[in-house]
Design an enzyme around this catalytic site. Structure first.
Site, PDB file in Angstrom:
ATOM      1  N   ASP A 201       0.688  -1.162   0.022  1.00 41.76           N
ATOM      2  CA  ASP A 201      -0.197  -0.659  -0.201  1.00 41.76           C
ATOM      3  C   ASP A 201       0.445   1.151   0.569  1.00 41.76           C
ATOM      4  O   ASP A 201       1.514   1.374   0.721  1.00 41.76           O
ATOM      5  CB  ASP A 201      -1.006  -0.009   1.061  1.00 41.76           C
ATOM      6  CG  ASP A 201      -2.118   0.650   1.281  1.00 41.76           C
ATOM      7  OD1 ASP A 201      -2.168   1.657  -0.002  1.00 41.76           O
ATOM      8  OD2 ASP A 201      -3.099   0.888   1.962  1.00 41.76           O
TER       9      ASP A 201
ATOM     10  N   ASP B 271      -3.159   1.784  -5.626  1.00 40.70           N
ATOM     11  CA  ASP B 271      -2.128   2.590  -4.989  1.00 40.70           C
ATOM     12  C   ASP B 271      -2.157   1.089  -4.548  1.00 40.70           C
ATOM     13  O   ASP B 271      -0.938   0.979  -3.344  1.00 40.70           O
ATOM     14  CB  ASP B 271      -1.512   3.810  -4.256  1.00 40.70           C
ATOM     15  CG  ASP B 271      -3.078   3.488  -3.979  1.00 40.70           C
ATOM     16  OD1 ASP B 271      -3.823   2.979  -3.822  1.00 40.70           O
ATOM     17  OD2 ASP B 271      -2.841   4.448  -2.266  1.00 40.70           O
ATOM     18  N   GLU B 272      -2.262   0.132  -5.035  1.00 44.74           N
ATOM     19  CA  GLU B 272      -2.788  -1.159  -3.776  1.00 44.74           C
ATOM     20  C   GLU B 272      -2.790  -1.941  -4.391  1.00 44.74           C
ATOM     21  O   GLU B 272      -3.036  -2.711  -5.495  1.00 44.74           O
ATOM     22  CB  GLU B 272      -3.304  -0.679  -2.536  1.00 44.74           C
ATOM     23  CG  GLU B 272      -3.891  -1.404  -1.635  1.00 44.74           C
ATOM     24  CD  GLU B 272      -5.114  -1.538  -0.945  1.00 44.74           C
ATOM     25  OE1 GLU B 272      -5.575  -2.512  -0.234  1.00 44.74           O
ATOM     26  OE2 GLU B 272      -6.128  -0.585  -1.102  1.00 44.74           O
TER      27      GLU B 272
END
Length: 475
Positions: free
Chosen positions: A11, A105-106
């Site tokens: 993350d 983003d993960e």
């Protein structure tokens, strides 16, 4: 569940805001809030400095401004964030063939499938190297969680924030989860959490002790049984490399409620065009057209129409969305509109026939069609929605009647280049002026200068890479 912590969850830390801070030296260490800046805008990401004032994602922007009035408020640059995300996902792809992106983003990574880890020590080594590679490639930090299941790996990465790594050994899950709030479990949102609280269950250990039968009685068979397993630390969901898209959709939230029926119809047609563009870009066609309308009182209506065959024809989608709109009462005003296509399939022969027919019709109608398209484009260019403002760049608006250029609009945070002063970004604009700070990701904080909004020496520009010497797609 695995015997070794070989599921990794990455993350990125405050991704949008951190990217803006990395791109703008003058904002480093200062509160930064990224999101829609209109009256109904919401926070997309807040930097850790802004979070100390109580600002968080999904908060109304007006409330964020009251909590942190001196923060920098910027419009998102999604193309920029996407280019960084592609770099990160490429690094993840080197670790394993099983990478499951959850957002820009993960992502989850199955290290066992990549043959890089089979115990805690080797998994930790992979995680530390990944964090170092991300920093070297993008200039940004990410937090890593390692565990024997996806649920626990995600919890571990949250504990690792910011810029850390946490490994949770398999077999310790129940001890870890027991005292935590029920909200830590996947699928427990505000409504479910409140329902459980009223039943006297506030911690994960409360759920485990309640038993499966009680949770099924409260939440239903599927949700109750799943939650009971997770409360005991069991999560056998695999890392899935690819997710087939089930639908494609676009929507806009408007700063001011729309009341004019003609304007509403125009916005629906514009959304249909955007939806088809996204549909074609994904290489799909679809059978079901969906219209979403959120009214002035926040009530949300959806209407759908299923076609005889799949299509990616903009005329077909636009007309179907228009028919659906006729069945919706918009009295009182509309605050959000959306158009989607579901029931997706790859391009089919039916699509080719539809395209050929449309092209033949275009040749027959000729100039009439061109004139209609031009008029439609002029209307679409005048959208005043929050989403359009958030996605748009600092570009000239030349859609005024007669082709005359009108005042250019400059979005806070977007990149510009001046013929004399070089690269910079927009700090703000108004009353015919635009303020620009001239600096680069690798420079010291730069000087601020103010120009007329129509200064011919000032132009929009592409973002600079965050790491000097790195080449980005589109830069």
């Amino acid at each position: 569940m695995r015997a070794a912590p070989t599921i990794l969850h990455l993350d990125m830390d405050a991704f949008f805001a951190a990217a803006e801070q990395a791109a703008k030296p003058s904002l480093r260490g200062k509160p930064v809030v990224v999101g829609g800046l209109g009256p109904r805008g919401v926070v997309a990401t807040a930097s850790y400095e802004a979070r100390r004032f109580g600002v968080h994602s999904a908060m109304p922007m007006g409330q964020a401004r009251r909590l942190a009035p001196n923060a920098a408020y910027l419009v998102p640059r999604f193309a920029f964030y996407r280019s960084i995300s592609e770099q990160v996902m490429e690094l993840l792809g080197r670790l394993s063939p099983l990478v499951e992106p959850l957002s820009l983003d993960e992502a989850f990574v199955d290290l066992e499938a990549g043959g890089l880890a089979d115990d805690g020590a080797s998994a930790r080594g992979v995680g530390e190297r990944l964090r170092a590679d991300i920093l070297a490639t993008t200039g940004l930090t990410g937090s890593v969680g390692l565990a024997g299941s996806k649920m626990i790996a995600k919890i571990a990465s949250e504990e690792a924030k910011p810029d850390g790594l946490v490994l949770i050994e398999p077999g310790t899950e129940r001890e870890l989860l027991g005292p935590r709030s029920v909200r830590i479990l996947p699928g427990v949102g505000p409504a479910t959490g409140e329902h459980l609280r009223r039943a006297g269950m506030t911690t994960v250990s409360d759920l485990a002790e309640a038993g499966e039968d009680e949770l099924v009685r409260l939440l239903g068979r599927a949700h109750g049984a799943s939650l009971h397993r997770m409360a005991q630390g069991y999560d056998d969901r695999p890392v899935v490399a690819e997710r087939d898209a089930k639908s494609v959709s676009v929507e806009d939230t408007f700063d001011v409620d729309l009341h004019d029926r003609v304007r509403i119809r125009t916005e629906v047609e514009r959304l249909a065009e955007r939806c088809v563009a996204r549909l074609r870009a994904s290489g799909h066609s679809g059978r079901t057209i969906v219209l979403k309308v959120r009214r002035y009182d926040f009530s949300t209506l959806t209407r759908s129409e299923t076609l005889r065959g799949p299509t990616d024809d903009p005329v077909v989608v636009r007309e179907a969305a228009g028919r659906l709109l006729e069945a919706v009462d918009t009295t009182g005003g509309v605050r959000l509109l959306g158009v989607g296509v579901s029931g997706l399939a790859d391009y089919t022969q039916e699509d080719l026939f539809a395209q050929a027919e449309a092209e033949a019709e275009g040749e027959r109608v000729g100039a009439s069609v061109a004139s209609s398209a031009s008029a439609s484009g002029a209307v679409a260019g005048g959208s005043g929605s929050t989403s359009a403002a958030a996605a748009g760049g600092a570009v000239p608006d030349e859609s005024a009647a007669g082709g005359a250029a009108v005042e250019r609009r400059w979005a806070p945070g977007h990149d510009v280049r001046h013929a004399v002063h070089g690269a910079g970004w927009v700090q703000g604009s108004g009353v015919g002026r635009v303020t620009v700070r001239f600096e680069e990701p690798w420079s010291a904080p730069g000087r601020v200068r103010t120009f007329s909004v129509d200064d011919p020496e000032l132009e929009p520009s592409e973002p600079l890479p965050l790491v000097r010497g790195e080449c980005r797609a589109g830069a």
